[in-house]
Design an enzyme around this catalytic site. Structure first.
Site, mmCIF file in Angstrom:
data_model
loop_
_atom_site.group_PDB
_atom_site.id
_atom_site.type_symbol
_atom_site.label_atom_id
_atom_site.label_comp_id
_atom_site.label_asym_id
_atom_site.label_seq_id
_atom_site.Cartn_x
_atom_site.Cartn_y
_atom_site.Cartn_z
ATOM 1 N N GLY A 12 0.892 -1.160 0.025
ATOM 2 C CA GLY A 12 0.011 -0.111 -0.067
ATOM 3 C C GLY A 12 0.961 1.245 -0.035
ATOM 4 C CG LEU A 13 -0.698 4.772 -1.857
ATOM 5 C CD1 LEU A 13 -1.809 5.906 -1.923
ATOM 6 C CD2 LEU A 13 0.191 5.055 -3.061
ATOM 7 C CB SER A 86 5.504 -4.320 -2.521
ATOM 8 O OG SER A 86 4.593 -4.220 -1.678
HETATM 9 P P1 ADP Z 1 2.869 2.917 6.260
HETATM 10 O O1 ADP Z 1 3.569 1.897 7.110
HETATM 11 O O2 ADP Z 1 1.755 2.275 5.312
HETATM 12 O O3 ADP Z 1 3.660 3.824 5.806
HETATM 13 P P2 ADP Z 1 1.929 3.904 8.895
HETATM 14 O O4 ADP Z 1 1.622 2.522 9.516
HETATM 15 O O5 ADP Z 1 3.446 4.527 9.257
HETATM 16 O O6 ADP Z 1 1.801 3.554 7.402
HETATM 17 O O7 ADP Z 1 0.959 5.081 9.454
HETATM 18 C C1 ADP Z 1 -0.410 4.943 9.370
HETATM 19 C C2 ADP Z 1 -1.359 5.924 10.046
HETATM 20 O O8 ADP Z 1 -2.450 5.498 9.778
HETATM 21 C C3 ADP Z 1 -0.792 5.748 11.462
HETATM 22 O O9 ADP Z 1 -0.764 6.978 12.004
HETATM 23 C C4 ADP Z 1 -2.001 5.133 12.189
HETATM 24 O O10 ADP Z 1 -2.461 5.262 13.333
HETATM 25 C C5 ADP Z 1 -3.191 5.374 11.100
HETATM 26 N N1 ADP Z 1 -4.424 4.421 11.008
HETATM 27 C C6 ADP Z 1 -5.656 4.751 11.282
HETATM 28 N N2 ADP Z 1 -6.311 3.847 11.016
HETATM 29 C C7 ADP Z 1 -5.721 2.793 10.825
HETATM 30 C C8 ADP Z 1 -5.788 1.237 10.331
HETATM 31 N N3 ADP Z 1 -7.158 0.866 10.454
HETATM 32 N N4 ADP Z 1 -4.841 0.747 10.345
HETATM 33 C C9 ADP Z 1 -3.528 1.130 10.187
HETATM 34 N N5 ADP Z 1 -3.244 2.385 10.575
HETATM 35 C C10 ADP Z 1 -4.290 3.164 10.760
#
Ligand code: ADP
Length: 175
Positions: A12-13, A86
């Site tokens: 995912g993004l 990815s």
């Molecule tokens: P990535 O690893 O995809 O770059 P992160 O996990 O670092 O993304 O960040 C995602 C953000 O979205 C976090 O601040 C998290 O708390 C928030 N968020 C809100 N709802 C969700 C959810 N259902 N699942 C995962 N993250 C969530």
């Protein structure tokens, strides 16, 4: 507890929620006594993929290396959680074939939401032109066409997203 090896691949993004879900999933699996490893794209890029950039070629190489390690662990009975943007479909499919015990999780949040979250401040930099070739801004993200699970993180709580993945792991008898 009986446990079969499995790769849970979160794509995912940036900012979609991969790291957040992978950490919560790891915790849940460990609390059930499972052998778990997490391969996080950001961390992998500091060693296993050090020196690789963000061209399509380098991104694919990064994913191939993560897939190589995930495959070794999976065939030794570990549940491997991969958290990596990815962006290219073909390489994800290639790894699905190679690893076999593979579950693709599409961590899906609209670009606007990811950008608003801007967890690492990278979207701001990409918009300002300080980072070139940023996924979703000026580099492609190819959505999974047929993911095993889709977590819509703009609508679900983290616990809901994790429960969905856990339910699928159980449904497919990996636990
Ligand atoms: P990535 O690893 O995809 O770059 P992160 O996990 O670092 O993304 O960040 C995602 C953000 O979205 C976090 O601040 C998290 O708390 C928030 N968020 C809100 N709802 C969700 C959810 N259902 N699942 C995962 N993250 C969530």
């Amino acid at each position: 507890m009986e446990q079969r090896g499995l790769t849970v691949w979160l794509t995912g993004l940036s900012g979609a929620g991969k790291t957040t879900i992978s950490q919560a999933l790891e915790k849940e699996l460990r609390s059930r006594g499972c052998k778990v490893e997490v391969l996080d794209g950001d961390i992998v890029r500091q060693h296993l993929a050090k020196g690789l950039g963000f061209s399509k070629e380098d991104r694919d190489e990064n994913i191939r290396r993560i897939g190589f390690v995930a495959n070794l662990l999976t065939r030794n009975g570990v549940i491997v959680i991969v958290s990596a943007i990815s962006p290219y479909r073909e390489i994800r499919e290639e790894l699905r074939e190679k690893i076999g015990n593979f579950m693709e999780v599409f961590v899906n949040a609209p670009l606007e939401v990811c950008e608003q979250r801007d967890v690492k401040g990278l979207y701001k930099k990409a918009r300002a032109g300080e980072i070139k070739g940023f996924t979703g801004i000026d580099d492609p993200y190819e959505q999974p066409l047929n993911p095993d699970i889709e977590c819509r993180t703009a609508k679900e709580k983290v616990t809901e997203s994790v429960s969905k993945v856990m339910a699928k792991i159980e449904e497919l008898s990996y636990l």
